[in-house]
Design a protein around this motif. Structure first.
Motif, PDB file in Angstrom:
ATOM      1  N   SER A  49       7.164   0.690  -3.178  1.00 57.97           N
ATOM      2  CA  SER A  49       7.961  -0.264  -3.999  1.00 57.97           C
ATOM      3  C   SER A  49       6.906  -1.575  -3.966  1.00 57.97           C
ATOM      4  N   GLN A  50       6.189  -1.949  -2.995  1.00 56.14           N
ATOM      5  CA  GLN A  50       5.518  -3.208  -2.949  1.00 56.14           C
ATOM      6  C   GLN A  50       4.326  -3.038  -3.873  1.00 56.14           C
ATOM      7  N   HIS A  51       3.905  -1.984  -4.038  1.00 61.73           N
ATOM      8  CA  HIS A  51       2.807  -1.616  -4.789  1.00 61.73           C
ATOM      9  C   HIS A  51       3.152  -1.950  -6.294  1.00 61.73           C
ATOM     10  N   ASP A  84      -0.838  -2.119 -19.571  1.00 62.13           N
ATOM     11  CA  ASP A  84      -1.086  -1.062 -18.629  1.00 62.13           C
ATOM     12  C   ASP A  84      -0.446  -1.483 -17.272  1.00 62.13           C
ATOM     13  N   GLU A  85      -0.649  -2.820 -16.896  1.00 63.51           N
ATOM     14  CA  GLU A  85      -0.258  -2.795 -15.534  1.00 63.51           C
ATOM     15  C   GLU A  85       1.428  -2.850 -15.476  1.00 63.51           C
ATOM     16  N   GLY A  86       1.916  -3.227 -16.394  1.00 66.84           N
ATOM     17  CA  GLY A  86       3.590  -3.019 -16.612  1.00 66.84           C
ATOM     18  C   GLY A  86       3.964  -1.534 -16.567  1.00 66.84           C
ATOM     19  N   ALA A 115      11.254  -8.179   0.270  1.00 68.17           N
ATOM     20  CA  ALA A 115      10.175  -7.211  -0.031  1.00 68.17           C
ATOM     21  C   ALA A 115       8.710  -8.068  -0.593  1.00 68.17           C
ATOM     22  N   LYS A 116       7.877  -7.744  -0.264  1.00 67.89           N
ATOM     23  CA  LYS A 116       6.485  -8.309  -0.548  1.00 67.89           C
ATOM     24  C   LYS A 116       5.816  -7.784  -1.811  1.00 67.89           C
ATOM     25  N   TYR A 117       4.794  -8.395  -2.418  1.00 69.45           N
ATOM     26  CA  TYR A 117       4.243  -7.820  -3.678  1.00 69.45           C
ATOM     27  C   TYR A 117       2.790  -8.592  -3.269  1.00 69.45           C
ATOM     28  N   SER A 118       1.728  -8.113  -3.702  1.00 66.73           N
ATOM     29  CA  SER A 118       0.418  -8.463  -3.289  1.00 66.73           C
ATOM     30  C   SER A 118       0.126  -9.940  -3.333  1.00 66.73           C
ATOM     31  N   SER A 119      -0.367 -10.528  -2.315  1.00 67.04           N
ATOM     32  CA  SER A 119      -0.848 -11.719  -2.061  1.00 67.04           C
ATOM     33  C   SER A 119      -1.622 -12.218  -3.290  1.00 67.04           C
ATOM     34  N   ILE A 120      -2.586 -11.620  -3.771  1.00 69.64           N
ATOM     35  CA  ILE A 120      -3.574 -12.037  -4.870  1.00 69.64           C
ATOM     36  C   ILE A 120      -2.849 -12.542  -6.070  1.00 69.64           C
ATOM     37  N   ASN A 214      -4.221  -5.740  13.570  1.00 70.34           N
ATOM     38  CA  ASN A 214      -3.266  -6.582  13.367  1.00 70.34           C
ATOM     39  C   ASN A 214      -2.323  -5.961  12.107  1.00 70.34           C
ATOM     40  N   SER A 215      -2.504  -4.746  12.117  1.00 66.94           N
ATOM     41  CA  SER A 215      -1.569  -4.151  10.919  1.00 66.94           C
ATOM     42  C   SER A 215      -0.699  -3.028  11.568  1.00 66.94           C
ATOM     43  N   PRO A 216       0.553  -3.513  11.636  1.00 69.20           N
ATOM     44  CA  PRO A 216       1.507  -2.932  12.166  1.00 69.20           C
ATOM     45  C   PRO A 216       1.795  -1.518  11.763  1.00 69.20           C
ATOM     46  N   HIS A 217       1.594  -1.154  10.342  1.00 67.15           N
ATOM     47  CA  HIS A 217       2.000   0.103   9.631  1.00 67.15           C
ATOM     48  C   HIS A 217       0.809   0.831   9.611  1.00 67.15           C
ATOM     49  N   SER A 218      -0.385   0.518   9.982  1.00 66.21           N
ATOM     50  CA  SER A 218      -1.437   1.557   9.648  1.00 66.21           C
ATOM     51  C   SER A 218      -1.405   2.873  10.545  1.00 66.21           C
ATOM     52  N   VAL A 226      -1.158   9.101   4.463  1.00 66.79           N
ATOM     53  CA  VAL A 226      -0.787   8.339   3.517  1.00 66.79           C
ATOM     54  C   VAL A 226      -1.965   7.522   3.060  1.00 66.79           C
ATOM     55  N   LYS A 227      -2.422   6.593   4.117  1.00 72.82           N
ATOM     56  CA  LYS A 227      -3.607   5.950   4.081  1.00 72.82           C
ATOM     57  C   LYS A 227      -4.878   7.088   4.641  1.00 72.82           C
ATOM     58  N   GLN A 228      -6.043   6.933   3.689  1.00 73.98           N
ATOM     59  CA  GLN A 228      -6.986   7.995   4.195  1.00 73.98           C
ATOM     60  C   GLN A 228      -7.920   6.835   5.134  1.00 73.98           C
TER      61      GLN A 228
HETATM   62  N1  3HC Z   1      -0.396  -9.096   0.168  1.00 73.15           N
HETATM   63  C1  3HC Z   1       1.046  -9.089   0.671  1.00 73.15           C
HETATM   64  N2  3HC Z   1       1.404  -8.516   1.848  1.00 73.15           N
HETATM   65  C2  3HC Z   1       0.528  -7.803   2.423  1.00 73.15           C
HETATM   66  C3  3HC Z   1      -0.752  -7.690   1.952  1.00 73.15           C
HETATM   67  C4  3HC Z   1      -1.303  -8.457   0.753  1.00 73.15           C
HETATM   68  N3  3HC Z   1      -2.491  -8.405   0.425  1.00 73.15           N
HETATM   69  N4  3HC Z   1      -1.371  -6.885   2.915  1.00 73.15           N
HETATM   70  C5  3HC Z   1      -0.590  -6.613   3.818  1.00 73.15           C
HETATM   71  N5  3HC Z   1       0.585  -7.024   3.668  1.00 73.15           N
HETATM   72  C6  3HC Z   1       2.032  -6.994   4.333  1.00 73.15           C
HETATM   73  C7  3HC Z   1       2.507  -5.559   4.354  1.00 73.15           C
HETATM   74  O1  3HC Z   1       3.172  -5.403   3.216  1.00 73.15           O
HETATM   75  C8  3HC Z   1       3.174  -5.650   5.585  1.00 73.15           C
HETATM   76  O2  3HC Z   1       4.423  -6.401   5.155  1.00 73.15           O
HETATM   77  P1  3HC Z   1       5.862  -5.911   5.627  1.00 73.15           P
HETATM   78  O3  3HC Z   1       6.093  -5.117   6.919  1.00 73.15           O
HETATM   79  O4  3HC Z   1       7.023  -6.850   5.207  1.00 73.15           O
HETATM   80  O5  3HC Z   1       5.844  -4.677   4.508  1.00 73.15           O
HETATM   81  C9  3HC Z   1       2.395  -6.484   6.700  1.00 73.15           C
HETATM   82  O6  3HC Z   1       1.553  -7.256   5.751  1.00 73.15           O
HETATM   83  C10 3HC Z   1       1.675  -6.028   7.597  1.00 73.15           C
HETATM   84  O7  3HC Z   1       0.476  -5.237   6.897  1.00 73.15           O
HETATM   85  P2  3HC Z   1      -0.041  -3.656   7.242  1.00 73.15           P
HETATM   86  O8  3HC Z   1      -1.590  -3.811   7.177  1.00 73.15           O
HETATM   87  O9  3HC Z   1       0.596  -3.288   8.123  1.00 73.15           O
HETATM   88  O10 3HC Z   1       0.812  -3.028   5.859  1.00 73.15           O
HETATM   89  P3  3HC Z   1       0.241  -1.740   5.306  1.00 73.15           P
HETATM   90  O11 3HC Z   1      -0.236  -0.577   6.257  1.00 73.15           O
HETATM   91  O12 3HC Z   1       1.381  -1.274   4.219  1.00 73.15           O
HETATM   92  O13 3HC Z   1      -1.164  -2.242   4.630  1.00 73.15           O
HETATM   93  C11 3HC Z   1      -1.878  -2.541   2.002  1.00 73.15           C
HETATM   94  C12 3HC Z   1      -1.287  -2.999   3.445  1.00 73.15           C
HETATM   95  C13 3HC Z   1      -3.199  -1.996   2.347  1.00 73.15           C
HETATM   96  C14 3HC Z   1      -1.602  -3.404   0.908  1.00 73.15           C
HETATM   97  C15 3HC Z   1      -1.016  -1.050   1.822  1.00 73.15           C
HETATM   98  O14 3HC Z   1       0.375  -1.303   1.851  1.00 73.15           O
HETATM   99  C16 3HC Z   1      -1.368  -0.465   0.498  1.00 73.15           C
HETATM  100  O15 3HC Z   1      -2.549   0.060   0.435  1.00 73.15           O
HETATM  101  N6  3HC Z   1      -0.523  -0.414  -0.627  1.00 73.15           N
HETATM  102  C17 3HC Z   1      -0.767   0.139  -1.803  1.00 73.15           C
HETATM  103  C18 3HC Z   1      -1.691  -0.626  -2.833  1.00 73.15           C
HETATM  104  C19 3HC Z   1      -1.065  -2.075  -2.942  1.00 73.15           C
HETATM  105  O16 3HC Z   1       0.233  -2.309  -2.943  1.00 73.15           O
HETATM  106  N7  3HC Z   1      -1.864  -2.869  -3.773  1.00 73.15           N
HETATM  107  C20 3HC Z   1      -1.225  -4.030  -4.215  1.00 73.15           C
HETATM  108  C21 3HC Z   1      -1.900  -4.715  -5.262  1.00 73.15           C
HETATM  109  S1  3HC Z   1      -1.557  -3.826  -6.779  1.00 73.15           S
HETATM  110  C22 3HC Z   1      -2.970  -4.195  -7.891  1.00 73.15           C
HETATM  111  O17 3HC Z   1      -3.923  -4.638  -7.565  1.00 73.15           O
HETATM  112  C23 3HC Z   1      -2.582  -4.123  -9.232  1.00 73.15           C
HETATM  113  C24 3HC Z   1      -3.982  -4.056 -10.055  1.00 73.15           C
HETATM  114  O18 3HC Z   1      -3.708  -3.839 -11.461  1.00 73.15           O
HETATM  115  C25 3HC Z   1      -4.777  -5.204  -9.850  1.00 73.15           C
END
Ligand code: 3HC
Length: 324
Positions: A49-51, A84-86, A115-120, A214-218, A226-228
């Protein structure tokens, strides 16, 4: 408003859990109706969902430039990319719903919850060159991450990634081509694209998440396939791929510590500013408030469309017992 209460994970049946983990180890695909540990379901719902939220928020920084694209070709590319992104967002929401949480609830969690979304997507697009750099670096980073996710253990997510990565490849190529064009343009154009690279480089590296330590979910996500690859492994792969691309078009990357390690073939890079990363993901980045405000406004103003669609669907639903 979403409360996002997180009940403690139930104790799983150890036999079922062992069978499930053996399936993951064998590289089998887990499908929606298969048994899965509750924590796997929750982790995937969170991550997918964050993705999906990221894809939708990601339309904002680029959409901002559609009216100002310098020619028709660039405008058509940008409109198609934003659309496309939508589509990616909708596709991933569908995949997430197969885990049992309704889309309306997921959207509520990021618009009104935590809930988060990508920092970028919390950085501003200041010049036209930013559009090229987003395609090259941001979509480039997304491809490195998502190519791996195309092998994720959860079938609906992995299949979504295959199609999405094909489209992301177009996005990256148009961005790189735009950057190459500016880099061989006038001195002002070259300076504009270099400035955009300088601003987007470090945030692009942050997309891969915190250091592995520092990655609690990895641990869960890697164990369940899920992650490779880990956050740091993927970040390194992105740097290795991108440095030669920058060199090829005569641009530099803003890192004095960037150095080729002859023994490993890796480009070693400097330390990321984690205080900036933590501020952005806590909601205090340069554009967090604007992004959320824009998404809430669109969501609230679109309520009538959702109501009309639901009313239309209800009207055209066959009566109980009637053949479709
Ligand atoms: N931005 C925002 N939050 C982030 C982050 C980032 N760059 N990186 C990590 N976090 C958050 C995690 O969501 C988690 O927060 P939560 O516990 O509240 O959910 C916390 O930081 C700890 O990080 P972890 O490394 O333990 O979290 P993950 O194991 O889930 O790894 C991830 C983070 C690598 C981003 C992984 O979730 C992932 O691969 N997600 C799928 C891809 C994705 O979401 N991409 C986003 C970009 S979409 C995009 O790029 C669109 C394109 O069109 C450009």
């Amino acid at each position: 408003m979403a409360t996002e209460a997180k009940p403690a994970a139930p104790t799983e049946d150890p036999v079922k859990l062992a069978e499930f983990e053996a399936r993951c180890d064998r590289g089998e695909t887990i499908e929606p109706k298969d048994w899965m540990p509750e924590k796997y379901r929750r982790q995937l719902t969170r991550m997918m969902s964050q993705h999906a939220h990221s894809e939708v928020v990601g339309m904002l920084p680029e959409g901002n430039w559609i009216t100002r694209a310098p020619n028709l070709r660039r405008k058509m590319c940008l409109i198609a990319k934003v659309q496309d992104e939508g589509g990616h967002g909708l596709y991933i929401y569908c995949g997430t719903e197969t885990l049992g949480t309704d889309r309306a609830e997921l959207i509520d969690q990021y618009l009104y919850g935590t809930a988060k979304y990508s920092s970028i997507f919390n950085y501003p697009t200041l010049t036209w060159a930013d559009i090229g750099v987003i395609g090259w670096l941001v979509d480039g980073a997304a491809i490195v991450n998502q190519t791996m996710l195309a092998h994720a253990s959860y079938g609906p997510y992995a299949r979504a990634m295959i199609r999405i990565c094909k489209e992301e490849n177009f996005h990256k190529r148009q961005g790189y081509e735009l950057c190459a064009t500016l880099a061989r343009g006038t001195p002002a154009q070259k300076a504009m694209v270099q400035d955009a690279v300088n601003r987007w480089w470090w945030p692009s590296l942050m997309m891969f998440g915190p250091h592995d330590t520092n990655s609690p979910h990895s641990a869960d996500l890697l164990r369940w396939k899920v992650k490779q690859k880990s956050n740091d492994d993927l970040r390194q792969r992105f740097v290795n791929l991108t440095v030669p691309q920058a060199q090829a078009i005569g641009l530099t990357l803003p890192d004095p510590d960037l150095k080729l390690d002859q023994a490993t073939g890796d480009w070693k890079f400097g330390e990321i500013d984690w205080s900036e990363f933590n501020a952005v993901i806590a909601g205090n980045g340069p554009m967090n408030r604007e992004r959320i405000a824009a998404r809430r406004k669109a969501h609230e103003e679109g309520a009538w469309v959702r109501e009309a669609a639901a009313a239309y669907a209800a009207k055209h639903q066959p009566a109980a017992g009637q053949a479709a």
